[in-house]
Motif scaffolding. Structure first.
Motif, PDB file in Angstrom:
ATOM      1  N   ASP A   1      53.111  54.100  38.022  1.00  0.00           N
ATOM      2  CA  ASP A   1      52.403  53.268  38.942  1.00  0.00           C
ATOM      3  C   ASP A   1      53.050  52.029  38.912  1.00  0.00           C
ATOM      4  OD1 ASP A   1      49.916  55.252  40.437  1.00  0.00           O
ATOM      5  OD2 ASP A   1      50.695  55.813  38.457  1.00  0.00           O
TER       6      ASP A   1
ATOM      7  N   HIS B   1      55.143  50.328  42.136  1.00  0.00           N
ATOM      8  CA  HIS B   1      54.602  48.936  42.755  1.00  0.00           C
ATOM      9  C   HIS B   1      55.825  47.961  42.765  1.00  0.00           C
ATOM     10  CE1 HIS B   1      50.601  50.675  42.670  1.00  0.00           C
ATOM     11  NE2 HIS B   1      50.128  49.889  43.511  1.00  0.00           N
TER      12      HIS B   1
ATOM     13  N   TRP C   1      51.204  58.558  35.017  1.00  0.00           N
ATOM     14  CA  TRP C   1      50.773  58.239  36.608  1.00  0.00           C
ATOM     15  C   TRP C   1      49.291  58.054  36.682  1.00  0.00           C
ATOM     16  CZ3 TRP C   1      54.505  57.506  39.870  1.00  0.00           C
ATOM     17  CH2 TRP C   1      55.937  57.975  39.492  1.00  0.00           C
ATOM     18  N   ASP C   2      48.577  57.180  37.535  1.00  0.00           N
ATOM     19  CA  ASP C   2      47.267  57.205  37.706  1.00  0.00           C
ATOM     20  C   ASP C   2      46.973  58.149  38.624  1.00  0.00           C
ATOM     21  OD1 ASP C   2      46.736  54.477  36.461  1.00  0.00           O
ATOM     22  OD2 ASP C   2      47.480  53.388  38.124  1.00  0.00           O
TER      23      ASP C   2
ATOM     24  N   LEU D   1      53.908  57.437  46.274  1.00  0.00           N
ATOM     25  CA  LEU D   1      53.335  57.500  44.957  1.00  0.00           C
ATOM     26  C   LEU D   1      52.982  59.120  44.981  1.00  0.00           C
ATOM     27  CD1 LEU D   1      50.941  54.487  44.550  1.00  0.00           C
ATOM     28  CD2 LEU D   1      52.753  55.334  43.075  1.00  0.00           C
TER      29      LEU D   1
END
Length: 284
Positions: A19, A23, A67-68, A97
């Motif tokens: 993530d 971003h 990953w979130d 994402l």
């Protein structure tokens, strides 16, 4: 080919905060970078290009991306209602994402994602596993919470200048930046707070005071045991737990494994990312 014996242990495990890197790629590359269907492609392109460059530069024994799980709370949210509140992601970023783990997996790279855990937790779990096998790890993230992982076996690769370069952060750099040891970073965050995660910290305590207190007492627990911040003790313990990465996060097997960039290129082409596909094929 999978390396064996002593040569295997000389190659690091590359651990990536998916993530965080996505971003940075999204904000570093122009929104005009589209897929063939006109949908956004800048985060996908920047992320995979950076992953290829890192692999070429470091030649790790394997790569794992954490990953979130967006929209799913963790124990941190239960400890602090305001934790990460107010974060709003652009829909174009969220769309990419959702696609990135599949693209990463198509390239033969391990993804770790599970409700209840954050990407940072998978970084900690991978580092702990690598320490147990007496290997080394390179952790790619912009999140300074991960500075707690730095030691003689573990180096943080912090992206700078978008996603084109990284700075290497080890224990000496953590001490230089924060004035604390890596193991003290959760205590430091608990005291100083973290505006990006909406952790308020102790009243009236800034960065220099937090570092001075930890130099004197060693740990937050020792400081509280001496009666400091008695009225806030429970909250500060919660803040420390929030700031501590969870090394028990479940991981897939991390056997030695080369990426399959040709397969990744084919997946990129299916998404309408022709230039990225050409780049991955050239890397293969």
């Amino acid at each position: 080919m999978t390396p064996t014996g002593a040569s295997r242990l000389t190659r690091p495990l590359l651990v990536v905060d998916g993530d965080s890197l996505a971003h940075r790629a999204y904000h570093a590359l122009p929104s005009s970078m589209k897929r063939a269907n006109g949908r956004p492609g800048n985060a996908l392109t920047g992320f995979m290009s950076m992953l290829l460059r890192l692999w070429q530069a470091e030649r790790p024994r394997a790569v794992v991306v954490g990953w979130d799980t967006l929209g799913r709370p963790t124990y941190r949210n239960a400890l602090l209602d305001s934790y990460q509140s107010g974060r709003v992601f652009d829909p174009d970023l969220v769309e990419q994402l959702e696609l990135l783990p599949g693209l990463v997996s198509a390239a033969g790279i391990v993804s770790a994602k599970e409700p209840g855990y954050e990407a940072d937790d998978f970084l900690a779990a991978a580092v702990a596993q690598e320490r147990g096998r007496r290997g080394s790890a390179l952790v790619v993230t912009s999140d300074r919470d991960a500075f707690q992982l730095a030691d003689e076996q573990t180096t943080i690769l912090q992206p700078v200048r978008g996603v084109s370069e990284t700075a290497r952060v080890g224990p000496a750099q953590v001490r230089e930046r924060y004035g604390v040891e890596p193991r003290q970073v959760p205590d430091f965050i608990a005291l100083r707070g973290d505006p990006s995660d909406r952790i308020p910290g102790a009243r009236g305590v800034g960065e220099k005071t937090a570092a001075r207190l930890l130099a004197e007492y060693g740990t937050l627990q020792a400081l509280l045991a001496e009666g400091r911040f008695a009225a806030e003790a429970g909250r500060l313990r919660d803040f420390r737990r929030i700031a501590t990465l969870d090394a028990t996060a479940p991981l897939p097997p991390l056997d030695d494994r080369e990426p399959d960039w040709a397969a990744g290129a084919a997946a990129a082409r299916e998404l309408g990312l022709e230039r990225l596909a050409d780049r991955l094929e050239a890397g293969a």
